[in-house]
Design a protein around this motif. Structure first.
Motif, PDB file in Angstrom:
ATOM      1  N   TYR A 150       0.814  -1.352   0.093  1.00 41.18           N
ATOM      2  CA  TYR A 150       0.361  -0.307   0.285  1.00 41.18           C
ATOM      3  C   TYR A 150       1.219   0.942   0.158  1.00 41.18           C
ATOM      4  O   TYR A 150       1.688   1.407   0.521  1.00 41.18           O
ATOM      5  N   ARG A 185      -9.466 -10.384   0.688  1.00 42.62           N
ATOM      6  CA  ARG A 185      -9.281  -8.348  -0.909  1.00 42.62           C
ATOM      7  C   ARG A 185      -9.072  -8.674  -2.122  1.00 42.62           C
ATOM      8  O   ARG A 185      -9.447  -8.963  -3.032  1.00 42.62           O
ATOM      9  N   LEU A 187     -11.358  -6.737  -4.802  1.00 45.64           N
ATOM     10  CA  LEU A 187     -11.820  -5.570  -4.397  1.00 45.64           C
ATOM     11  C   LEU A 187     -10.233  -5.285  -3.864  1.00 45.64           C
ATOM     12  O   LEU A 187     -10.192  -3.903  -4.359  1.00 45.64           O
ATOM     13  N   VAL A 188      -9.090  -5.843  -3.686  1.00 47.78           N
ATOM     14  CA  VAL A 188      -8.186  -5.353  -4.383  1.00 47.78           C
ATOM     15  C   VAL A 188      -7.177  -5.894  -4.705  1.00 47.78           C
ATOM     16  O   VAL A 188      -6.911  -7.304  -5.353  1.00 47.78           O
ATOM     17  N   ARG A 189      -6.590  -4.504  -5.542  1.00 49.25           N
ATOM     18  CA  ARG A 189      -5.501  -5.248  -7.146  1.00 49.25           C
ATOM     19  C   ARG A 189      -3.507  -5.675  -6.513  1.00 49.25           C
ATOM     20  O   ARG A 189      -3.278  -4.750  -5.582  1.00 49.25           O
ATOM     21  N   ARG A 249     -16.743  -4.038 -12.683  1.00 47.75           N
ATOM     22  CA  ARG A 249     -17.011  -2.928 -12.178  1.00 47.75           C
ATOM     23  C   ARG A 249     -17.622  -1.505 -12.839  1.00 47.75           C
ATOM     24  O   ARG A 249     -18.443  -0.947 -12.692  1.00 47.75           O
ATOM     25  N   ARG A 298     -10.199   1.004 -10.619  1.00 48.30           N
ATOM     26  CA  ARG A 298      -9.376   1.084 -11.105  1.00 48.30           C
ATOM     27  C   ARG A 298      -8.826   1.048  -8.516  1.00 48.30           C
ATOM     28  O   ARG A 298      -7.779   0.654  -8.559  1.00 48.30           O
ATOM     29  N   ARG A 299     -10.174   1.865  -8.033  1.00 50.20           N
ATOM     30  CA  ARG A 299      -9.934   2.269  -7.097  1.00 50.20           C
ATOM     31  C   ARG A 299     -10.139   0.806  -6.214  1.00 50.20           C
ATOM     32  O   ARG A 299     -10.671  -0.061  -6.493  1.00 50.20           O
ATOM     33  N   GLU A 300      -9.202   0.844  -5.053  1.00 44.87           N
ATOM     34  CA  GLU A 300      -9.024  -0.111  -4.135  1.00 44.87           C
ATOM     35  C   GLU A 300      -9.878   0.043  -3.362  1.00 44.87           C
ATOM     36  O   GLU A 300     -10.929   0.642  -2.639  1.00 44.87           O
ATOM     37  N   VAL A 301     -11.221  -1.371  -2.964  1.00 46.57           N
ATOM     38  CA  VAL A 301     -11.697  -1.072  -2.238  1.00 46.57           C
ATOM     39  C   VAL A 301     -11.518  -1.941  -0.321  1.00 46.57           C
ATOM     40  O   VAL A 301     -11.476  -3.222  -0.544  1.00 46.57           O
ATOM     41  N   THR A 302     -10.607  -1.108   0.412  1.00 47.32           N
ATOM     42  CA  THR A 302     -10.484  -1.526   1.071  1.00 47.32           C
ATOM     43  C   THR A 302     -11.444  -0.981   2.830  1.00 47.32           C
ATOM     44  O   THR A 302     -12.483   0.012   2.753  1.00 47.32           O
TER      45      THR A 302
END
Lengths: 310, 313
Positions: free
Chosen positions: A17, A57, A62-64, B154, B309-313
């Motif tokens: 991150y 995730r 949800l996260v790359r 998405r 592209r957004r990260e879903v955190t």
């Protein structure tokens, strides 16, 4: 997909991150993980910040990931997650549902996305024990009820794989029974949790993660064996003499250090405990108590994660 | 995709914020109807009204004569000053205070403000808020995470939500404006007149309703797209406020030549179907619509790019 294709495969997963001023935090660092097909309950353990949720995730798109490969049912999730997502039910942290809608409405709206009707919604509400409160607004639900509703959302598609991230209330006695049943039915339940006692009861396999890396994985019994050597606990009236007798017979024994001054720990497999009784009885030292010194997952977990952290 | 749009429309309509905005709109419509009914008077051609008009006419005539033709404005090369003033001052009927409600005030075809001009502005503001909260609420409650674990494509999710916001707002816009029309109908029937509200007027008013609804739908999608970028309702509303009250105002003051490209001006042309009195450029409704559509498409594309592209955190 052949039946041997793992349900979940993670190879070299790394996730960084970006923080302010170009600094990065590594959440997952080269994780490899494989969950075989055939059903069962698999747990994913690690202290806070170990990278469990980030891994989940990444698996769910949800996260790359910064690097590495993730596959669900053999399908690369970074390329074609949509083709397999219907076979996966999930809860990521707290189940996020609309507080102003009823439980039934929340599930019905989700179901409509993929053409699931109200009949299945009602079945699931019954399954998770929310049938009587189905028409109440979610904001009036207790945390446990919200968790159960989240569990219902995860089960709505009748998934082959359930991915549950910290499903705290799914691990109450009823929840454990349900998850165990799902695992026995041939589904794969992959859960991350910090409730080690419940996980030990529930899971067939365990993966332990620390600082973004896997430090142990395998069937629960095998992982437990990686803790300290097995042993038995014995209580005798004259502990000092018993220590001498056992040492002469070639056993390694020590006081347990508990409040009970007459308790000894003998390093021997519980299956060979009969030899101890024979030796001590031969010296006219009769046992008050003999029981296996079972190591639990929590102890192993703490030992392994503290080593990993050192 | 159709089922996803359907779900999003249901979700949008069931949201508390949508219902709150609708409640405010219905209250506003009721206030419009009641206040117009109460302040209108069916007294146009009564004897009392004509007597007051006669008195007003005579007062103005006396002022004209007494001020030497309003200080020379009324000249009398031939007739006397009194005759000149009698010719210059409008007849007594012109002084009748028409307190009746005219149904044509709902939509002024050629010039002047009308009720639908005002309600359209509120419709656009409400739609912007509704669109922004439609996605802002999803981020706030974390429900976007749940949705994306069901439908991970998405861009598809983003466009389905945008389509739902567009359709719901457009239909609600028509319904609400129809209710505005209905709310003033009692005043027109019992405290006013429907004179002039012929088929041609009705076509023009219907066109205005459709354009206002389209403008509202565009505002909803714009609010939605900006809130998607900012992941937050308040951020979207802040950007909209800053754009309208600061950016457009600065452009009008410092770069008047650019005014023709502003969303506000093109929105006004699109809504009214007329050229702006305060601007020196010419636009057709179609040109204004194209410019607004380009803004919308660009914002939507930016929103979709960020959302994907957004990260879903």
């Amino acid at each position: 997909m052949s039946s041997a294709t793992p349900v979940i495969e993670v190879e070299g997963l790394r996730k960084e991150y970006r923080r302010i001023r170009g600094r990065t935090t590594v959440a997952v660092d080269g994780l490899d993980l494989s969950v075989p097909s055939g059903g069962g309950v698999f747990s994913f353990l690690g202290p806070n910040g170990a990278g469990k949720t980030t891994t989940v995730r990444c698996l769910l798109g949800l996260v790359r990931p910064s690097a590495g490969q993730l596959r669900l049912f053999g399908v690369d999730t970074q390329r074609d997650l949509a083709s397999v997502v219907g076979r996966v039910g999930s809860i990521v942290e707290t189940p996020a549902l609309f507080p102003g809608f009823s439980g039934r409405r929340n599930l019905a709206l989700l179901g409509r996305v993929v053409g699931i009707g109200l009949r299945r919604v009602d079945e699931v509400l019954e399954l998770v024990g929310l049938a009587e409160r189905a028409d109440d607004k979610v904001k009036s639900y207790s945390l446990g009820m919200r968790q159960r509703l989240g569990m219902g959302a995860a089960l709505l598609r009748d998934p082959e794989l359930l991915v549950l991230d910290e499903p705290v209330n799914a691990l109450d006695p009823a929840g454990i029974k349900l998850l165990r049943r799902l695992g026995d039915e041939g589904r794969t339940v992959f859960l991350s949790s910090h409730l080690l006692g419940e996980v030990q009861q529930l899971c067939d396999h365990v993966t332990i993660l620390a600082r973004g890396r896997m430090i142990a994985a395998g069937p629960v019994a095998e992982v437990l064996e990686r803790g300290r050597a097995s042993g038995v606990l014995v209580k005798v009236a004259d502990a000092d003499r018993a220590l001498d007798v056992l040492a002469q017979a070639g056993y390694t024994a020590e006081r347990t250090g508990t409040a009970s001054q007459d308790e000894l720990r003998v390093s021997v497999a519980p299956a060979r405990a009969a030899g101890i009784t024979e030796v001590l009885a031969g010296a006219r030292l009769f046992l008050h108590e003999l029981r296996p010194d079972e190591i639990d997952l929590e102890t192993v977990f703490l030992e392994l994660t503290s080593e990993g952290g050192a | 995709m159709i089922s996803l749009i359907g779900v999003e429309m249901r979700r949008g309509l069931a949201r508390r914020s949508t219902r709150g905005l609708l409640a405010v709109a219905l209250l506003g419509i009721a206030v419009i109807g009641v206040s117009i009914f109460v302040t209108s008077r069916a007294t146009f051609d009564t004897a009392g009204g004509l007597a007051e008009a006669e008195a007003d006419h005579n007062r103005v005539l006396a002022d004209c004569v007494g001020s030497n033709g309003f200080g020379g404005e009324v000249r009398s090369p031939g007739p006397s000053l009194t005759e000149a003033c009698e010719q210059a001052v409008p007849p007594p009927e012109s002084f009748v205070r028409d307190n009746r409600f005219h149904l044509t005030d709902l939509w002024a075809v050629d010039e002047g403000d009308s009720i639908l001009h005002v309600t359209a502005v509120f419709l656009v503001i409400g739609a912007l808020m509704g669109g922004a909260t439609f996605i802002g609420g999803e981020w706030r409650w974390g429900t976007i995470t749940t949705l994306l674990t069901w439908e991970p494509r998405r861009v598809r999710v983003f466009l389905a939500k945008a389509a739902a916001a567009l359709l719901v707002t457009f239909v609600l816009g028509i319904v609400l404006q129809a209710l505005v029309g209905l709310s003033v109908l009692p005043a027109a029937l019992w405290r006013g007149t429907t004179a002039g509200a012929d088929a041609e007027w009705f076509r023009a008013a219907s066109g205005a309703v459709l354009r206002a609804s389209a403008l509202g739908a565009g505002a909803a999608v714009l609010g939605y797209a900006v809130a998607s970028i900012g992941r937050n309702t308040a951020a979207a509303l802040g950007v909209a406020f800053a754009y309208v009250s600061v950016f457009e105002a600065l452009v009008r003051a410092l770069k008047p030549g650019w005014q023709r490209w502003l969303m506000g001006d093109n929105g006004a042309v699109f809504l009214t179907g007329r050229q702006l009195r305060t601007a020196d450029f010419e636009r057709t409704v179609l040109e204004a619509a194209v410019i607004l559509a380009v803004y919308l498409a660009a914002t939507l594309a930016a929103g979709a790019f960020v959302f994907a592209r957004r990260e879903v955190t």
